[in-house]
Design a protein around this motif. Sequence first.
Motif, PDB file in Angstrom:
ATOM      1  N   GLU A  85      19.540  -6.813  -2.759  1.00 43.48           N
ATOM      2  CA  GLU A  85      18.769  -8.039  -2.942  1.00 43.48           C
ATOM      3  C   GLU A  85      17.353  -7.733  -3.405  1.00 43.48           C
ATOM      4  O   GLU A  85      16.816  -8.411  -4.300  1.00 43.48           O
ATOM      5  N   GLU A  86      16.736  -6.719  -2.821  1.00 40.84           N
ATOM      6  CA  GLU A  86      15.373  -6.346  -3.204  1.00 40.84           C
ATOM      7  C   GLU A  86      15.317  -5.813  -4.629  1.00 40.84           C
ATOM      8  O   GLU A  86      14.346  -6.043  -5.352  1.00 40.84           O
ATOM      9  N   ARG A  87      16.379  -5.124  -5.037  1.00 45.00           N
ATOM     10  CA  ARG A  87      16.396  -4.597  -6.411  1.00 45.00           C
ATOM     11  C   ARG A  87      16.488  -5.726  -7.449  1.00 45.00           C
ATOM     12  O   ARG A  87      15.852  -5.668  -8.498  1.00 45.00           O
ATOM     13  N   VAL A  88      17.294  -6.744  -7.127  1.00 43.89           N
ATOM     14  CA  VAL A  88      17.411  -7.883  -8.056  1.00 43.89           C
ATOM     15  C   VAL A  88      16.070  -8.577  -8.210  1.00 43.89           C
ATOM     16  O   VAL A  88      15.621  -8.905  -9.315  1.00 43.89           O
ATOM     17  N   ALA A  89      15.403  -8.832  -7.073  1.00 42.47           N
ATOM     18  CA  ALA A  89      14.103  -9.490  -7.126  1.00 42.47           C
ATOM     19  C   ALA A  89      13.075  -8.638  -7.858  1.00 42.47           C
ATOM     20  O   ALA A  89      12.246  -9.153  -8.620  1.00 42.47           O
ATOM     21  N   LEU A  90      13.131  -7.318  -7.659  1.00 42.43           N
ATOM     22  CA  LEU A  90      12.163  -6.420  -8.298  1.00 42.43           C
ATOM     23  C   LEU A  90      12.369  -6.378  -9.809  1.00 42.43           C
ATOM     24  O   LEU A  90      11.412  -6.303 -10.580  1.00 42.43           O
ATOM     25  N   ARG A  91      13.632  -6.417 -10.240  1.00 46.12           N
ATOM     26  CA  ARG A  91      13.889  -6.431 -11.693  1.00 46.12           C
ATOM     27  C   ARG A  91      13.307  -7.689 -12.343  1.00 46.12           C
ATOM     28  O   ARG A  91      12.798  -7.637 -13.463  1.00 46.12           O
ATOM     29  N   GLU A  92      13.406  -8.828 -11.624  1.00 47.72           N
ATOM     30  CA  GLU A  92      12.820 -10.055 -12.155  1.00 47.72           C
ATOM     31  C   GLU A  92      11.305  -9.916 -12.301  1.00 47.72           C
ATOM     32  O   GLU A  92      10.717 -10.366 -13.291  1.00 47.72           O
ATOM     33  N   ARG A  93      10.667  -9.300 -11.333  1.00 45.74           N
ATOM     34  CA  ARG A  93       9.224  -9.078 -11.407  1.00 45.74           C
ATOM     35  C   ARG A  93       8.874  -8.152 -12.561  1.00 45.74           C
ATOM     36  O   ARG A  93       7.865  -8.343 -13.254  1.00 45.74           O
ATOM     37  N   ILE A  94       9.715  -7.144 -12.786  1.00 46.61           N
ATOM     38  CA  ILE A  94       9.460  -6.209 -13.889  1.00 46.61           C
ATOM     39  C   ILE A  94       9.575  -6.922 -15.231  1.00 46.61           C
ATOM     40  O   ILE A  94       8.769  -6.701 -16.146  1.00 46.61           O
ATOM     41  N   ARG A  95      10.580  -7.790 -15.350  1.00 50.68           N
ATOM     42  CA  ARG A  95      10.737  -8.534 -16.607  1.00 50.68           C
ATOM     43  C   ARG A  95       9.508  -9.401 -16.879  1.00 50.68           C
ATOM     44  O   ARG A  95       9.007  -9.472 -18.003  1.00 50.68           O
ATOM     45  N   GLY A  96       9.026 -10.098 -15.855  1.00 51.17           N
ATOM     46  CA  GLY A  96       7.843 -10.937 -16.032  1.00 51.17           C
ATOM     47  C   GLY A  96       6.607 -10.128 -16.366  1.00 51.17           C
ATOM     48  O   GLY A  96       5.822 -10.496 -17.259  1.00 51.17           O
ATOM     49  N   ALA A  97       6.411  -9.005 -15.667  1.00 51.77           N
ATOM     50  CA  ALA A  97       5.246  -8.156 -15.932  1.00 51.77           C
ATOM     51  C   ALA A  97       5.313  -7.551 -17.320  1.00 51.77           C
ATOM     52  O   ALA A  97       4.289  -7.418 -18.008  1.00 51.77           O
ATOM     53  N   THR A  98       6.516  -7.173 -17.745  1.00 47.83           N
ATOM     54  CA  THR A  98       6.669  -6.580 -19.085  1.00 47.83           C
ATOM     55  C   THR A  98       6.400  -7.612 -20.171  1.00 47.83           C
ATOM     56  O   THR A  98       5.798  -7.314 -21.204  1.00 47.83           O
ATOM     57  N   ALA A  99       6.862  -8.857 -19.956  1.00 49.10           N
ATOM     58  CA  ALA A  99       6.598  -9.909 -20.944  1.00 49.10           C
ATOM     59  C   ALA A  99       5.093 -10.157 -21.078  1.00 49.10           C
ATOM     60  O   ALA A  99       4.578 -10.315 -22.195  1.00 49.10           O
ATOM     61  N   SER A 100       4.379 -10.163 -19.953  1.00 50.08           N
ATOM     62  CA  SER A 100       2.928 -10.329 -20.008  1.00 50.08           C
ATOM     63  C   SER A 100       2.272  -9.157 -20.712  1.00 50.08           C
ATOM     64  O   SER A 100       1.353  -9.320 -21.515  1.00 50.08           O
ATOM     65  N   ARG A 101       2.762  -7.975 -20.421  1.00 48.96           N
ATOM     66  CA  ARG A 101       2.215  -6.771 -21.048  1.00 48.96           C
ATOM     67  C   ARG A 101       2.437  -6.795 -22.564  1.00 48.96           C
ATOM     68  O   ARG A 101       1.553  -6.427 -23.345  1.00 48.96           O
ATOM     69  N   ASP A 102       3.637  -7.245 -22.997  1.00 48.14           N
ATOM     70  CA  ASP A 102       3.937  -7.296 -24.435  1.00 48.14           C
ATOM     71  C   ASP A 102       3.018  -8.274 -25.161  1.00 48.14           C
ATOM     72  O   ASP A 102       2.596  -8.023 -26.298  1.00 48.14           O
ATOM     73  N   LEU A 103       2.711  -9.401 -24.509  1.00 46.41           N
ATOM     74  CA  LEU A 103       1.809 -10.369 -25.127  1.00 46.41           C
ATOM     75  C   LEU A 103       0.407  -9.784 -25.309  1.00 46.41           C
ATOM     76  O   LEU A 103      -0.217  -9.936 -26.372  1.00 46.41           O
ATOM     77  N   ILE A 104      -0.086  -9.104 -24.278  1.00 43.34           N
ATOM     78  CA  ILE A 104      -1.401  -8.463 -24.390  1.00 43.34           C
ATOM     79  C   ILE A 104      -1.381  -7.383 -25.455  1.00 43.34           C
ATOM     80  O   ILE A 104      -2.346  -7.210 -26.217  1.00 43.34           O
ATOM     81  N   ALA A 105      -0.261  -6.656 -25.536  1.00 44.84           N
ATOM     82  CA  ALA A 105      -0.148  -5.582 -26.535  1.00 44.84           C
ATOM     83  C   ALA A 105      -0.208  -6.133 -27.952  1.00 44.84           C
ATOM     84  O   ALA A 105      -0.837  -5.552 -28.839  1.00 44.84           O
ATOM     85  N   LYS A 106       0.425  -7.294 -28.171  1.00 40.64           N
ATOM     86  CA  LYS A 106       0.392  -7.893 -29.508  1.00 40.64           C
ATOM     87  C   LYS A 106      -1.022  -8.312 -29.879  1.00 40.64           C
ATOM     88  O   LYS A 106      -1.462  -8.116 -31.024  1.00 40.64           O
ATOM     89  N   LEU A 107      -1.743  -8.892 -28.914  1.00 39.16           N
ATOM     90  CA  LEU A 107      -3.135  -9.265 -29.171  1.00 39.16           C
ATOM     91  C   LEU A 107      -3.975  -8.031 -29.459  1.00 39.16           C
ATOM     92  O   LEU A 107      -4.825  -8.037 -30.355  1.00 39.16           O
ATOM     93  N   ALA A 108      -3.755  -6.978 -28.689  1.00 37.92           N
ATOM     94  CA  ALA A 108      -4.516  -5.743 -28.902  1.00 37.92           C
ATOM     95  C   ALA A 108      -4.167  -5.102 -30.231  1.00 37.92           C
ATOM     96  O   ALA A 108      -5.032  -4.538 -30.910  1.00 37.92           O
ATOM     97  N   GLU A 109      -2.886  -5.152 -30.614  1.00 38.98           N
ATOM     98  CA  GLU A 109      -2.472  -4.588 -31.900  1.00 38.98           C
ATOM     99  C   GLU A 109      -3.135  -5.306 -33.059  1.00 38.98           C
ATOM    100  O   GLU A 109      -3.509  -4.696 -34.060  1.00 38.98           O
ATOM    101  N   THR A 110      -3.272  -6.643 -32.929  1.00 44.16           N
ATOM    102  CA  THR A 110      -3.925  -7.414 -33.985  1.00 44.16           C
ATOM    103  C   THR A 110      -5.368  -6.955 -34.170  1.00 44.16           C
ATOM    104  O   THR A 110      -5.840  -6.760 -35.292  1.00 44.16           O
ATOM    105  N   GLY A 111      -6.066  -6.771 -33.049  1.00 42.63           N
ATOM    106  CA  GLY A 111      -7.444  -6.285 -33.137  1.00 42.63           C
ATOM    107  C   GLY A 111      -7.514  -4.855 -33.632  1.00 42.63           C
ATOM    108  O   GLY A 111      -8.390  -4.490 -34.419  1.00 42.63           O
ATOM    109  N   ALA A 112      -6.548  -3.998 -33.201  1.00 43.10           N
ATOM    110  CA  ALA A 112      -6.557  -2.596 -33.631  1.00 43.10           C
ATOM    111  C   ALA A 112      -6.251  -2.468 -35.110  1.00 43.10           C
ATOM    112  O   ALA A 112      -6.827  -1.646 -35.820  1.00 43.10           O
ATOM    113  N   ALA A 113      -5.333  -3.313 -35.617  1.00 40.85           N
ATOM    114  CA  ALA A 113      -4.987  -3.248 -37.039  1.00 40.85           C
ATOM    115  C   ALA A 113      -6.171  -3.633 -37.904  1.00 40.85           C
ATOM    116  O   ALA A 113      -6.393  -3.069 -38.985  1.00 40.85           O
ATOM    117  N   SER A 114      -6.960  -4.607 -37.442  1.00 36.61           N
ATOM    118  CA  SER A 114      -8.128  -5.007 -38.214  1.00 36.61           C
ATOM    119  C   SER A 114      -9.200  -3.923 -38.223  1.00 36.61           C
ATOM    120  O   SER A 114     -10.015  -3.841 -39.136  1.00 36.61           O
TER     121      SER A 114
END
Length: 391
Positions: A179-208
């Motif tokens: 049960e704890e592993r299922v809940a933890l995977r959900e947290r990882i998915r949410g954290a990774t999605a947030s991280r990917d969004l920040i990465a895209k914003l950072a990539e835009t600034g880095a490319a410029s």
Amino acid sequence: MSGEIGDISGAVGEGVLGAGLAGAVEPKTGTDTPGPDGHTHESACLNCDTPLMGAHCHNCGQRAHVHRSLRGFMHDLVHGVLHFEGKFWRTMPLLIWRPGKVMREYIDGKRAKYLSPIALFLFTVFVSFALFNANGGFGDISPEVQGATSAELQESLKQADRTVADLNDQLASAELTAEERVALRERIRGATASRDLIAKLAETGAASDGSGSLIKPTITVDPSDLAAAVKGETNDAATASSVEETATDEAGNWLEQSWEKARDNPGLLLYKLQTNAYKLSWLLIPLSLPFMWILFPFSRRFKLYDHTVVVTYSISFMTMLAVIMSVGIAYRIWPLIALPALYAPFHLYRSLRGAYGLSRFGAIWRMLVLSVSIWITMTLFILIMIGIVVA
């Protein structure tokens, strides 16, 4: 100066659009060639070819006489916008002083001489919000966009990487239950999605800036967890319970995030409310109907249709009073503020007494109850609007 002209032209455009949506019908023209005076002189209907026997075709209802002149076009424009030739001017004076008569006669079927409630509602809503915006609306509102520097984005990205890494380390622990592993995977998915969004914003600034692309971390999956999932060893009940808890957490997080957005950027919230209020104004009708029904519970004489007509006409007139008050507030003309505020409950009283044939006492106590319900309805309407525009 150009901004003010743009606001005025936009207000006029919205007013004309509202009049069009209010159901103004433009007569169709046929194909007969007009005479020198710009008018056709036909003996049969140009729409269905039925022989004419009067001012209108008895088969399709189109006018017997049509025009193809600029003067006639301007006549149709004025007639289509405000029904100058009859309905508008027959409806408004009575709606101002004897609203119950308009409502009762429309309900009873005497409708040819009146604007329909929904047509009047659409017209007043569009014109009112056009004038409201032209007079400044809620004031000079500009959405507040809070930016971030490249360094701040990089720091946020590092923090997100650390969060994902910590969660992956926790997932690798052998002491976790299914049960704890299922809940933890959900947290990882949410954290990774947030991280990917920040990465895209950072990539835009880095490319410029000409810098290279960023490295994206992956999610670590314990092989024993994968094997257990393949063999079906994960407890179904625990998984379902975890999913329910996750859904509850997501709903709570949505409410919390919506509140934080409204609190952190009230200017953007007001801007969205101002630009979307007229689109959602139709919600006032279904929100008001339950309160009107409560005033006549289980009545066999008055149906839901009766209440809908009364509510729609009343909302239309109250919208007119509201825009008059907004003009008074914008230009500090106190009579335009005080008179509509004082006349509103009296108009509500006359509407109830005339439309439902009530006694003075019956109309007064229902008017008082309905006045309280109006504030409840407006509160619900604002909360619904906030929920929609913030989501």
